[in-house]
Design an enzyme around this catalytic site. Structure first.
Site, PDB file in Angstrom:
ATOM      1  CB  CYS A 156     -49.064  12.115  24.064  1.00 48.35           C
ATOM      2  SG  CYS A 156     -47.966  12.547  22.283  1.00 48.35           S
ATOM      3  CB  CYS A 159     -49.774  12.085  19.856  1.00 50.29           C
ATOM      4  SG  CYS A 159     -47.328  11.970  21.335  1.00 50.29           S
ATOM      5  CG  ASP A 160     -52.867  12.212  21.011  1.00 52.53           C
ATOM      6  OD1 ASP A 160     -53.318  12.130  20.333  1.00 52.53           O
ATOM      7  OD2 ASP A 160     -53.298  12.172  21.836  1.00 52.53           O
TER       8      ASP A 160
END
Ligand code: NDP
Length: 334
Positions: A156, A159-160
């Site tokens: 992701c 997300c990261d």
């Protein structure tokens, strides 16, 4: 006839079953909180089915891990996945849908009403069930990839990606997800390698143009990932470059992050003993409908759609599922 009455379980004035176990009775239970689940909840609530929706591990579903959504009608300026899913949720709650934290850990669809266990603890007896559990990102399955999940390997980018600001990263995959992840990372990272196993990408034309025209994305066609290496954190990836049968060459690239974007697996493990699935694991539904092989159990969204997998198609199928649940439950007064 009320199915709970058929089971001869005592009920309180709100139709809630009273027993030693104290299972709760629900007319329409929605499992999953992506566009399909929330749309089903909106329609079911407006039809007075008093739906209860169990959100699952990732409230809001996969869209909460994407970036800007530009193709959902009604948002002319685009919207983030998280904001859009919050809108869906608020709309469902506005009509009285009960949205709950929790994870369905077990189901028993062998008899009606259908039994659903939440968080290994609470049992719900549901007259109708709408399954909208979506799909989950796939990994390559390499030992080295597993080792670095959370310390350089991710599925992701939104997300990261932030953790790799100004660094070099790699994305593996040749579809729209890979193209989207690479584009997103190109705005944060210094260089993005896009590792594609075929001599072409299957991503849509627009996405492909975008990655091709982004100067800091380098597409490595006909490369396969052999391993991810590093000490505590990812330091690079070893690739096998195809040079034409049978020749190949080993190539190492230095990257700090490795993003896997190779598709998804339908979240259907809970249902294997009760529902007909296809060879990949998607729930089989009757053509053009959300009907499964069980009366009163409906499936919508990515859990039954290996082809379109869009937020708008998921929402449309959620609507159909609620309409079918309404037809199934008939004219009973709740
Ligand atoms: P896809 O199934 O479309 O693509 C998966 C990609 O990963 C393919 O290129 C495949 O290669 C590659 N792949 C699979 N296994 C491996 C492996 N072991 N090693 C290397 N590569 C591998 O999945 P997506 O998640 O990209 O897209 C799913 C659906 O969602 C699509 O319909 C897509 O259009 C849609 N989508 C739409 C978006 C949007 O509109 N904004 C954004 C993201 C997705 P190969 O081609 O060789 O099989």
């Amino acid at each position: 006839m009320n199915l709970f009455k058929k089971m001869n379980l005592p009920e309180d004035k709100n139709n809630n079953v009273i027993s030693n176990e104290k299972p709760e009775s629900v007319h329409c239970l929605v499992i999953g909180s992506g566009p399909a689940g929330y749309t089903a909840a909106i329609y079911a609530a407006r039809a007075n089915l008093k739906p209860v929706l169990i959100q699952g591990m990732q409230p809001g579903g996969q869209l909460t891990t994407t970036t800007e959504i530009d193709n959902f009608p009604g948002y002319p300026k685009g919207v983030t996945g998280t904001a859009m899913m919050e809108d869906f949720k608020n709309q469902a709650e506005r009509f009285g849908a009960e949205i709950r934290w929790g994870f369905v850990s077990k189901v028993d669809f062998s008899q009606k009403p259908y039994k659903v266990v939440v968080d290994d603890d609470k049992t719900i007896l549901a007259e109708s069930v709408i399954i909208a559990t979506g799909a989950t990102a796939k990994y390559l399955g390499l030992e080295s990839e597993k080792k670095f999940v959370g310390s350089g390997v991710s599925a992701c980018a939104t997300c990261d990606g932030f953790f790799y600001k100004g660094l070099d990263v790699a994305v593996v995959g040749g579809g729209d997800t890979a193209a989207e992840e690479a584009t997103y990372l190109s705005g944060i990272c210094r260089k993005v390698y896009l590792i594609v196993r075929k001599p072409y990408m299957r991503a849509s034309k627009t996405m492909l143009e975008r990655v091709t025209n982004t100067p800091n994305i380098k597409i490595l066609y006909e490369h396969n990932t052999k391993e991810v290496f590093g000490n505590q954190q990812v330091e690079g990836v070893t690739l096998i470059k195809r040079l034409g049968e049978p020749d190949e060459e080993e190539v190492k690239i230095a990257v700090s992050g490795f993003f896997v974007a190779i598709g998804h697996k339908p979240n259907t493990e809970l249902f294997v003993d009760f529902l007909e699935l296809d060879e990949v694991g998607y729930i089989n539904t009757q053509a053009g409908t959300p009907k499964t092989n069980l009366e009163g159990v409906f499936a919508c969204g990515d859990v039954q759609d290996s082809s379109y997998r869009q937020a708008i198609t998921a929402a449309g199928s959620g609507c159909k599922a609620a309409l079918e649940a309404e037809r199934y439950l008939g004219t009973r007064k709740f």
